[in-house]
Write an enzyme that holds these catalytic residues in place. Structure first.
Site, PDB file in Angstrom:
ATOM      1  N   GLU A 234       2.289   3.417   2.042  1.00  0.00           N
ATOM      2  CA  GLU A 234       2.278   3.797   0.618  1.00  0.00           C
ATOM      3  C   GLU A 234       2.107   2.499  -0.153  1.00  0.00           C
ATOM      4  O   GLU A 234       3.021   1.680  -0.228  1.00  0.00           O
ATOM      5  CB  GLU A 234       3.564   4.525   0.238  1.00  0.00           C
ATOM      6  CG  GLU A 234       3.496   5.189  -1.126  1.00  0.00           C
ATOM      7  CD  GLU A 234       4.132   4.369  -2.230  1.00  0.00           C
ATOM      8  OE1 GLU A 234       3.365   3.704  -2.978  1.00  0.00           O
ATOM      9  OE2 GLU A 234       5.354   4.368  -2.352  1.00  0.00           O
ATOM     10  N   CYS A 268       4.882   2.105  -8.316  1.00  0.00           N
ATOM     11  CA  CYS A 268       3.526   2.452  -7.880  1.00  0.00           C
ATOM     12  C   CYS A 268       3.037   3.729  -8.546  1.00  0.00           C
ATOM     13  O   CYS A 268       1.847   3.875  -8.809  1.00  0.00           O
ATOM     14  CB  CYS A 268       3.489   2.612  -6.356  1.00  0.00           C
ATOM     15  SG  CYS A 268       3.817   1.096  -5.451  1.00  0.00           S
TER      16      CYS A 268
END
Length: 466
Positions: A234, A268
């Protein structure tokens, strides 16, 4: 980078730690291998009992660990408490659902017979010690969303946490030990990034998961690929936030402020590029900029603070370079674009909104990891989608529209791992989380996440008498 707690609000070094020696790392890998041999055979009920106990302990420790997190990476106390509470929720969710999520899968009877079997099914089995390379921005949540499913699946965890959150990393190891997990089932490895390759190449380590930067992801993926080991990545994101004519503009603008500045913009999945239809652009911009200006920047231990410091001096410098590059190339700052004058110490940066952006600016291509919003005006849905997809990232996306036809079009055409309508992107244990393109691969959370590090085993029985 030294392994140390450095208060981002003051720049003061509070505590330093020595990295583990190679011998100490080997001992921990031996311990993980030995622990897996026994732990893999435990029942779901036993694992759930341990994980629920860990959740109870974390809930009781909420205030203490929140203050540790705030001192290490600058998150306001209220947000740190909320992060701990979210981890408790995820632990209990996996304790409750893991057995069902990993239950044997039964093919249709006709397919079983057609395969020549009298019985066949799929079983999910643990694969072994999993190395988790985790970031500092959500230092408890990032770890728990790996650890809860991994431990419930029967795997064991090895945590290489970010070097600026060592106290949080050690707390997590101690938390699982206090909950009764056997020695070696979850261990923190206080090592620098240079030690990751050797650990990942060790035959006792079965797989790895990483949340972090694109360069870090490339490195771990390359090493794991060479060793033929499974990885889940990720990585970064530059999530679009589309506002279309049918939107509730006032609510969209209010939510946009939170979506951009949560965790001081160091997320993020924070919305970063605000793509607004020309029919509602002026109204949205006015409300959005007013909301960004109204945020209180300051001491993260002050309950009235909305935005704390960035986690490091280097992180603020990187953000300033992106903003300065945009301004040099013709961008306009509607607010912010500077260090707060009333915060002489620490790594603070004012919430910022940039307009008049062009494709030759770095901020158009790179992830801005801080409270800086890029604002774009578009003429129609086609232009909005094209701009939203004009990035190497594809983690998540947000869209404000009440038009069902537009919603279906966006589900079909936005290149992202998630599409969130009339709200902001958030992770939840019941929903899979992850991205496409250079935002990584694989999924965390939900059933998809717990199965990532399982041996998907086909079991087939032929006729007993030939």
């Amino acid at each position: 980078m030294p392994i140390a707690t450095v208060n981002p609000a003051t720049g003061e070094t509070l505590m330093t730690f020595d990295a583990l020696s190679e011998e100490a790392v080997r001992e921990r890998l031996d311990r993980a291998e030995a622990a897996f041999a026994d732990y893999r055979a435990t029942s779901f009920a036993h694992r759930a009992e341990l994980l629920n106990r860990a959740a109870d302990l974390l809930e009781a420790d909420q205030e203490t660990i929140a203050r540790t997190v705030t001192s290490e990476m600058g998150k306001p106390l209220g947000a740190a408490r909320a992060e701990a509470a979210k981890c408790v929720k995820a632990m209990r969710w996996y304790a409750r659902h893991a057995e069902h999520l990993l239950a044997d899968e039964q093919p249709a009877p006709d397919d079983v017979a057609d395969s020549g079997a009298v019985r066949a099914f799929v079983r999910y089995r643990p694969i072994g010690p999993v190395l988790a390379v985790m970031p500092w921005n959500f230092p408890i949540w990032q770890v728990v969303r790996f650890a809860a499913p991994a431990l419930m699946a029967g795997n064991v965890g090895l945590l290489k946490h970010a070097s600026n959150v060592p106290q949080t990393a050690l707390y997590l190891e101690e938390l699982f030990r206090r909950a009764g997990f056997p020695a070696g089932v979850f261990q923190t490895l206080l090592v620098g990034s240079g030690a990751i390759e050797g650990i990942l190449r060790d035959p006792r380590v079965a797989a790895a998961t990483l949340t972090g930067s694109e360069p870090a992801g490339r490195s771990v993926a390359a090493i794991a690929g060479d060793e033929i080991k499974k990885t889940v990545l990720e990585l970064g994101g530059s999530d679009p936030y589309l506002v279309l004519p049918s939107a509730d503009v006032e609510r969209a603008a209010r939510t946009a402020v939170t979506a951009r500045t949560q965790n001081a913009g160091q997320s993020c999945i924070a919305a970063k590029r605000f793509i607004v239809h020309e029919r509602v652009y002026d109204a949205f911009t006015e409300a959005f900029v007013a909301g960004m200006r109204a945020l209180r920047v300051g001491d993260p231990t002050d309950e009235a603070t909305d935005v704390g410091p960035l986690s490091s001096e280097a992180g603020r410098a990187d953000l300033e370079e992106l903003v300065d590059d945009a301004l040099r190339h013709g961008a306009n700052a509607l607010c912010g674009a500077r260090r707060p004058p009333d915060q002489p110490a620490g790594w603070f940066y004012e919430p910022t909104v940039l307009t008049h952006l062009s494709t030759d600016m770095r901020i158009h291509r790179e992830e801005a990891f801080g409270p800086v919003a890029s604002l774009y005006r578009v003429a129609d849905l086609d232009e909005a989608i094209a701009l939203a997809n004009d990035t190497s990232f594809g983690l998540s996306s947000n869209a404000w529209t009440r038009d069902e036809a537009e919603q279906e079009r966006l589900i079909r055409d936005l290149a992202a791992g998630g599409v969130f309508f009339n709200g902001m992107t958030a992770s939840h244990p019941a929903l899979p989380f992850g991205g496409v393109k250079r935002s990584g691969y694989g999924r965390e959370l939900a059933g998809h996440g717990i199965r990532e590090f399982c041996n998907v085993t086909t079991v087939w029985y032929g006729p007993p008498n030939g």
